[in-house]
Design an enzyme around this catalytic site. Structure first.
Site, mmCIF file in Angstrom:
data_model
loop_
_atom_site.group_PDB
_atom_site.id
_atom_site.type_symbol
_atom_site.label_atom_id
_atom_site.label_comp_id
_atom_site.label_asym_id
_atom_site.label_seq_id
_atom_site.Cartn_x
_atom_site.Cartn_y
_atom_site.Cartn_z
ATOM 1 N N GLU A 16 0.784 -0.766 0.206
ATOM 2 C CA GLU A 16 -0.160 -0.286 0.576
ATOM 3 C C GLU A 16 0.809 1.241 -0.551
ATOM 4 O O GLU A 16 0.362 2.013 -0.776
ATOM 5 C CB GLU A 16 -0.895 -0.178 1.034
ATOM 6 C CG GLU A 16 -1.887 -1.463 1.094
ATOM 7 C CD GLU A 16 -1.069 -2.205 1.837
ATOM 8 O OE1 GLU A 16 -1.549 -2.721 2.279
ATOM 9 O OE2 GLU A 16 -0.309 -2.729 1.833
ATOM 10 N N GLY B 212 20.714 -26.768 18.926
ATOM 11 C CA GLY B 212 21.701 -27.440 18.111
ATOM 12 C C GLY B 212 20.670 -28.215 17.595
ATOM 13 O O GLY B 212 20.067 -28.445 18.076
#
Length: 348
Positions: free
Chosen positions: A47, A283
Site C-alpha cells: 500500500e 543445536g
C-alpha cells in the site's frame, strides 16, 4: 484486483516469511494511477509502495489490495495511516489477514474513519498467493526457519567437535542478514553453554532479534554474552522453580513432560508475546524436536567448501524412510566465495 495479484507475485522469491501482497490505485474510470508490491521483510508494504508518490488520491479513487492492510507498527508504519493521509475513499480487499494483530481490525478502523471497504473480492486467488503463510498463522505460531552451517557432506563439526570455521567469513556475515529479518533467534542450552554466542546482528544499522533460549532447568551462565550483547533474552524453562534473580531475562514457562519442553507450546507462547518469526541456530536436538513436531517452514543452509568425512551432522538423531521424508523446495541459491547459501521451503 487481477493487476494487484500480479503485482504481489513480484515478491515470490523475497517476501517470505511475510506474505506476498500487491496494491493498485485506480481513478473513478478504473485507470491505473499507481501500483506496488511488498518486496521483502523490512521494506515498505504494498500500500505504501503504491501511494508514496501520490499527493492526494483523486475523488472517486479506489485502492485494490490483495490482503487486509496492516494497522499496527512493525518495522514500518501502519498502512491504514497512509490510506487515510492520501484520502483514499474506497478500498477493495481480497481477504482478511489472519495475523492476530489484524483479523479485521484494519477494516473496522477504516470504516470508522469514513472509508468504504469491500472485502472478499477474488478471495480464492488472493488466498492461493500465500497458502504457506496462511497455514502457519492458522496454527497461531511463528514462522520457523532452521539455519545450519555444514560441510559439503553435511557435517557441523569434525570428529573432535571443532566447527570454527566450516564456512567462510562471507557466509558468516551473510547470516547476519537473516538475523536482521527475524524477530527472534532460538538456541538450546547446550549450544549456549558450548559456544557462548552473542546472538545479535552485526550489520551496520541492523536490527537485533530477541534471543530465545530453551533452557529447561535454567543452566544459563550468569556471564553469558547473550545477556548483554543485544535485546533482553527470553529464557524458556520448565517451572517457577527455575526462575533466577541473577539473570536479566524474561521467563517463559513451557509445558514440560519430565524430559523435554513441548516445543509447539513454546512457539505458541512466543507468538502471543509478539514473536512472529524465529530463526533457529541449534543445536541438533532442537532441530530434531521442531522437525518431529512439523514446525519447520524454511531451511537456511550454508554449505562450506570443505569435506570432513566424520563428525556430527545438523540433522543428527532424525531418521526417515525415503517415502516419508519431508520434501524441500528450493526458493533461493547464491554462491558466497567457495561456499553455497541455499534457502528451501520445508514441506512437512
Amino acid at each position: 484486483m487481477r493487476i494487484a495479484i500480479e503485482e504481489a507475485k513480484r515478491g515470490i522469491k523475497t517476501a517470505f516469511p511475510n506474505p506476498m501482497v500487491g496494491a493498485v490505485l485506480v481513478d473513478k474510470n478504473q485507470k491505473v494511477i499507481a501500483k506496488g508490491f511488498h518486496e521483502k521483510p523490512g521494506s515498505w508494504h504494498a500500500e505504501r509502495m503504491a501511494l508514496s508518490d501520490v499527493e492526494i488520491a483523486p475523488q472517486g479513487a479506489t485502492l485494490y489490495v490483495t490482503l487486509e492492510p496492516c494497522c499496527s507498527w512493525g518495522r514500518t508504519p501502519p498502512c491504514i495511516d497512509i490510506i487515510q493521509e492520501k484520502r483514499v475513499s474506497r478500498v477493495v480487499v481480497g481477504m482478511l489477514d489472519p495475523d492476530i494483530r489484524m483479523r479485521g481490525k484494519s477494516i473496522e478502523r477504516l470504516r470508522k474513519n469514513g472509508v468504504v471497504v469491500e472485502v472478499g473480492v477474488q478471495e480464492e486467488a488472493c488466498r492461493s498467493l500465500n497458502q504457506r503463510y496462511l497455514k502457519i498463522r492458522s496454527e497461531n505460531r511463528p514462522t520457523v526457519a532452521i539455519k545450519a552451517a555444514c560441510s559439503v557432506d553435511g557435517r557441523i563439526g569434525d570428529v573432535h567437535n571443532d566447527s570454527k570455521w566450516i564456512t567462510s567469513k562471507e557466509s558468516r556475515m551473510h547470516s547476519h542478514r537473516l538475523r536482521n529479518i527475524y524477530d527472534g533467534i532460538l538456541i538450546g542450552s547446550g549450544t549456549l553453554i558450548a559456544d557462548n554466542p552473542s546472538l545479535n546482528c552485526r550489520l551496520e544499522g541492523g536490527r537485533n532479534p530477541t534471543p530465545i533460549i530453551l533452557d529447561t532447568h535454567a543452566r544459563c551462565p550468569s556471564d553469558a554474552k547473550v545477556l548483554t550483547a543485544g535485546k533482553r533474552p527470553i529464557l524458556c524453562v520448565a517451572s517457577d522453580a527455575c526462575i533466577r534473580n541473577d539473570l536479566n531475562v524474561d521467563y517463559l514457562l513451557g509445558e514440560y513432560d519430565g524430559s523435554v519442553l513441548n516445543i509447539r507450546n513454546v512457539l505458541e507462547k512466543l507468538y502471543q508475546k509478539g514473536i512472529y518469526t524465529v530463526l533457529v541456530e541449534g543445536g541438533s536436538k532442537v532441530h530434531m524436536s521442531l522437525i518431529k513436531e512439523q514446525c519447520v517452514d524454511i531451511l537456511e543452509l550454508y554449505i562450506g567448501g570443505v569435506f570432513l568425512g566424520g563428525g556430527s551432522s545438523w540433522g543428527a538423531g532424525i531418521n526417515f524412510q525415503l517415502e516419508q521424508a519431508p520434501k524441500l523446495n528450493l526458493r533461493y541459491i547464491e554462491a558466497l566465495g567457495s561456499d553455497v547459501y541455499a534457502s528451501y521451503f520445508w514441506e512437512s
